[in-house]
Design an enzyme around this catalytic site. Structure first.
Site: not given
Ligand SMILES: Cc1ncc(COP(=O)(O)O)c(C=O)c1O
Length: 338
Positions: A74-76, A78
């Protein structure tokens, strides 16, 4: 050697700098402000837009045609890198922790929507806080990013590798410039200086840039959210690199990293963070997120309560975004109960 600072404007700047009077009154602090880097615009906003302005300019200067980065599923960072690549017509490869997910929600859904190529690492993931074990997690994931970049190169493209969170010198310089932006906003807010800034610390670049860019009289508290095992060493190193690269004096203030709020680790829900999230929403109409910004706000509240932050001080909460994670499956049950 000073790095040439060019921007590729992806972020909508300056972001607002606003008082938080109702939350301030609740917490007993008269001068509580928020720097709204949740409103940087790109792909629903967040702190990475500033970094991507500079990182993408560097990528284009170097003739690269594909961005390669990664992080937790859930990387912002990325999500925003995928959007930046779409805006600029670049390829994008995202190396994401854990096994492939059939059902895509929140950041992962947007990664796919923006057309990024997704690579899942199966058993590698960010968030292992023992440095030794982290060779298999944080730094293992960094190696996986480099490996994907090599494959992209072998296929004939020119990859530009962005470390997890955009925590390179170029990325941190973006927050030296953000510090200048905030300094210019102080007169309109009726203050001349800031005593304390509280900001979430993931890969450390945001904290590092602020340390290099704000005066040493401002204490910057970086709140460790459990992404990276070596923030105590890496924040000052990155701050010194960013200062040199932007022609500033190397920071003399110590890096304050608060390790008390990540709970059971990266992404784990904590009660103080849920309470911070609820209070900020109800009193200011501002959405935080359970992974980063609510943990930073929880630290701010704790430090006001125990006197480490003076209630008479000028206090800034640096909102780094992240609210997209509110819509991930992982938090649906716990957030439904708030
Ligand atoms: C919403 C949000 N806040 C804070 C951070 C931390 O920023 P940094 O990686 O620069 O420490 C990140 C990314 O890691 C983020 O996505």
């Amino acid at each position: 050697m000073a790095t040439r600072v060019t921007r590729r404007p992806l972020a909508t700047l300056p972001t607002p700098f606003e008082p938080m009077p109702r939350l301030g009154a609740h917490l007993g602090v008269a001068n509580l402000f928020v720097k709204r880097d949740d409103l940087t615009g790109l792909a629903l906003g967040g702190n990475k837009a500033r970094k991507l302005d500079l990182l993408c300019a560097d990528a284009l200067d170097r003739g690269c045609d594909a961005l390669v980065t990664g992080g937790g599923v859930q990387s912002n960072h990325a999500r925003m890198t995928a959007a930046a690549a779409s805006r600029l017509g670049l390829g994008c490869h995202l190396v994401l922790g854990g096994p492939p997910r059939d059902r895509k929600t929140a950041n992962l859904l947007l990664d796919q929507l923006f057309g990024a190529t997704l690579h899942f690492t199966d058993d590698l993931d960010v968030g292992e806080l023992e440095l030794e074990a982290s060779a298999d997690s944080y730094y293992g994931l960094e190696r996986a990013i480099t490996d994907v970049a090599e494959r992209v190169r072998a296929d004939g493209a020119q990859p530009y590798v962005i470390p997890i969170g955009g925590a390179s010198t170029v990325g941190a310089v973006a927050y030296v410039l953000a510090a200048d932006e905030l300094t210019a906003q102080l007169p309109d807010a009726g203050i001349t200086d800031i005593d304390t800034v509280v900001v979430a610390d993931g890969s450390g670049g945001t904290h590092a840039g602020l340390l290099a860019g704000l005066p040493s009289t401002t204490t910057i508290v970086g709140v460790d959210v459990g992404t990276r095992p070596d923030l105590d060493d890496e924040v000052p190193t990155l701050a010194a690199d960013a200062a040199r690269a932007s022609g500033r004096s190397v920071p003399i203030a110590a890096a304050v990293v608060d390790h008390d709020h990540f709970g059971d680790g990266y992404g784990a829900v904590t009660e103080p963070a849920l309470e911070a999230l609820r209070l900020t929403a109800r009193l200011e109409g501002i959405a935080l997120d359970p992974v980063y910004s609510a943990k930073a706000m929880a630290a701010l509240i704790t430090r006001l309560a125990d006197g480490r932050i003076d209630r008479a001080a000028n206090v800034v909460f640096w909102h780094t975004g992240g609210a997209v994670a509110l819509f991930s499956d992982r938090y649906a049950d716990v957030l439904s109960a708030l």
